[in-house]
Motif scaffolding. Sequence first.
Motif, PDB file in Angstrom:
ATOM      1  N   ARG A 139      72.869  41.138  58.042  1.00 33.44           N
ATOM      2  CA  ARG A 139      72.365  40.856  56.690  1.00 33.44           C
ATOM      3  C   ARG A 139      72.044  42.155  55.952  1.00 33.44           C
ATOM      4  O   ARG A 139      72.358  42.315  54.773  1.00 33.44           O
ATOM      5  CB  ARG A 139      71.121  39.984  56.802  1.00 33.44           C
ATOM      6  N   LYS A 142      75.281  43.883  55.005  1.00 31.24           N
ATOM      7  CA  LYS A 142      75.923  43.197  53.882  1.00 31.24           C
ATOM      8  C   LYS A 142      75.299  43.609  52.556  1.00 31.24           C
ATOM      9  O   LYS A 142      75.991  43.835  51.562  1.00 31.24           O
ATOM     10  CB  LYS A 142      75.810  41.682  54.067  1.00 31.24           C
ATOM     11  N   CYS A 174      87.271  34.361  56.876  1.00 31.87           N
ATOM     12  CA  CYS A 174      85.937  34.383  56.256  1.00 31.87           C
ATOM     13  C   CYS A 174      85.236  33.041  56.435  1.00 31.87           C
ATOM     14  O   CYS A 174      84.033  32.985  56.731  1.00 31.87           O
ATOM     15  CB  CYS A 174      86.060  34.708  54.767  1.00 31.87           C
ATOM     16  N   GLN A 177      83.941  32.594  60.002  1.00 33.68           N
ATOM     17  CA  GLN A 177      82.754  33.410  60.264  1.00 33.68           C
ATOM     18  C   GLN A 177      81.491  32.744  59.719  1.00 33.68           C
ATOM     19  O   GLN A 177      80.460  32.689  60.398  1.00 33.68           O
ATOM     20  CB  GLN A 177      82.917  34.800  59.647  1.00 33.68           C
ATOM     21  N   VAL A 178      81.584  32.236  58.511  1.00 34.70           N
ATOM     22  CA  VAL A 178      80.427  31.558  57.902  1.00 34.70           C
ATOM     23  C   VAL A 178      80.124  30.267  58.659  1.00 34.70           C
ATOM     24  O   VAL A 178      78.961  29.924  58.889  1.00 34.70           O
ATOM     25  CB  VAL A 178      80.686  31.280  56.408  1.00 34.70           C
ATOM     26  N   ARG A 179      81.153  29.556  59.058  1.00 37.65           N
ATOM     27  CA  ARG A 179      80.956  28.314  59.811  1.00 37.65           C
ATOM     28  C   ARG A 179      80.278  28.596  61.152  1.00 37.65           C
ATOM     29  O   ARG A 179      79.416  27.824  61.591  1.00 37.65           O
ATOM     30  CB  ARG A 179      82.292  27.611  60.037  1.00 37.65           C
ATOM     31  N   ARG A 181      78.173  30.930  61.713  1.00 39.09           N
ATOM     32  CA  ARG A 181      76.768  31.265  61.462  1.00 39.09           C
ATOM     33  C   ARG A 181      75.937  30.053  61.092  1.00 39.09           C
ATOM     34  O   ARG A 181      74.776  29.941  61.456  1.00 39.09           O
ATOM     35  CB  ARG A 181      76.665  32.305  60.337  1.00 39.09           C
ATOM     36  N   ASP A 215      83.246  36.005  51.273  1.00 38.79           N
ATOM     37  CA  ASP A 215      82.022  35.902  52.062  1.00 38.79           C
ATOM     38  C   ASP A 215      80.814  35.657  51.150  1.00 38.79           C
ATOM     39  O   ASP A 215      79.942  34.846  51.461  1.00 38.79           O
ATOM     40  CB  ASP A 215      81.814  37.175  52.879  1.00 38.79           C
ATOM     41  N   ASN A 216      80.785  36.340  50.005  1.00 42.91           N
ATOM     42  CA  ASN A 216      79.695  36.133  49.041  1.00 42.91           C
ATOM     43  C   ASN A 216      79.699  34.714  48.489  1.00 42.91           C
ATOM     44  O   ASN A 216      78.648  34.076  48.373  1.00 42.91           O
ATOM     45  CB  ASN A 216      79.806  37.130  47.887  1.00 42.91           C
ATOM     46  N   LEU A 218      81.068  31.984  49.826  1.00 41.23           N
ATOM     47  CA  LEU A 218      80.728  31.027  50.876  1.00 41.23           C
ATOM     48  C   LEU A 218      79.242  31.094  51.218  1.00 41.23           C
ATOM     49  O   LEU A 218      78.595  30.063  51.441  1.00 41.23           O
ATOM     50  CB  LEU A 218      81.564  31.305  52.132  1.00 41.23           C
ATOM     51  N   ASP A 219      78.703  32.305  51.232  1.00 37.12           N
ATOM     52  CA  ASP A 219      77.282  32.476  51.519  1.00 37.12           C
ATOM     53  C   ASP A 219      76.432  31.814  50.429  1.00 37.12           C
ATOM     54  O   ASP A 219      75.410  31.187  50.716  1.00 37.12           O
ATOM     55  CB  ASP A 219      76.961  33.969  51.613  1.00 37.12           C
ATOM     56  N   VAL A 222      76.362  28.079  50.930  1.00 37.32           N
ATOM     57  CA  VAL A 222      75.416  27.699  51.985  1.00 37.32           C
ATOM     58  C   VAL A 222      73.979  27.771  51.470  1.00 37.32           C
ATOM     59  O   VAL A 222      73.166  26.874  51.699  1.00 37.32           O
ATOM     60  CB  VAL A 222      75.590  28.602  53.226  1.00 37.32           C
TER      61      VAL A 222
END
Length: 321
Positions: A139, A142, A174, A177-179, A181, A215-216, A218-219, A222
């Motif tokens: 984090r 990032k 990407c 990776q998010v999935r 986490r 990534d941003n 998708l983040d 979430v």
Amino acid sequence: MLKKLKWLLHPISILILAQICWGLLMFVWIRWYILRSQEINSFIEKIPVPATSSGQWVILSQGCILMGFILIALYMIFVSQRRLSRITKMQDTILSNVTHELKTPLASIRLYAETMLLRNVPEEERKKFLTRTLKETERLQKLIDTVLISARLESDKSSLAHSRINLNELLTGCFNQVRDRFGDLRTFEFQNLSLKEENAHFIWGNPYHLSMLFDNLLDNAVKYTNKGGLIQAGVLLKKDSLQVFIKDNGFGIEKNNLKKIFKKFYRIERNSKMKVQGSGLGLSVCQSIVKEHHGKIFALSDGLHKGTTFYVELQRLSPHC
């Protein structure tokens, strides 16, 4: 008393007072000029000489034009000063936001490290602490990358070369990776391109920047979706472009905020129950990355609590390239 009068010394206040002074001076000057002209004309009428055109109104109009230019110049200085003031406030905002964002993971990392040093922690609990420490480190990394890329893109000093990229594979990586986490807290669905079009989902771009872009997004999906919510993503094939969509069924965005969210440091005011961490740079960086690739990014939402869908359109390469 002196603190209350400090606003008088502010550059904007001084500029406003200067414009008022110029306006009053112009009014007094024109009034005096007209009165003197009337006196002179009255005197001339008593003298038996042929009337001549003095061109006084030409001189007066020239003076008015020059005064107009001065007022315009002062107004431009005033606008420039306001812009500088906004930039200063934005810098203060990013320092405040980034400092706050840095403190949280650093405090967590320090807490886990001190716990493992000062206490006899069982092996299973030690692994949990190390896993959490690694997540906080990611984090932190990032956030640092976001700030650096924002500065790099703003100054047009991006040094990473573009190359041929399989957009479907990049987005899939990407997404996975998010999935990994957040898979236990949200439901994730990915829509793959048809195998018949497997040679048509290539673009020319910067893989590092594009990975940060997705990534941003998708983040964000979430962050703004409650536990148990649904996150969907995929690539749609258009005539000359590829359109990536990232959809959630979370808090949604009001229509009057859909364009504002891409402004640097802009954050939507939400109720106190919903506290989402962030520096205010994420979507601004996303827009800069998309501009770097000569693409388009926009968001659609039916309103609050109706979810949001982000779309990114990038020009695709010919299947034969």
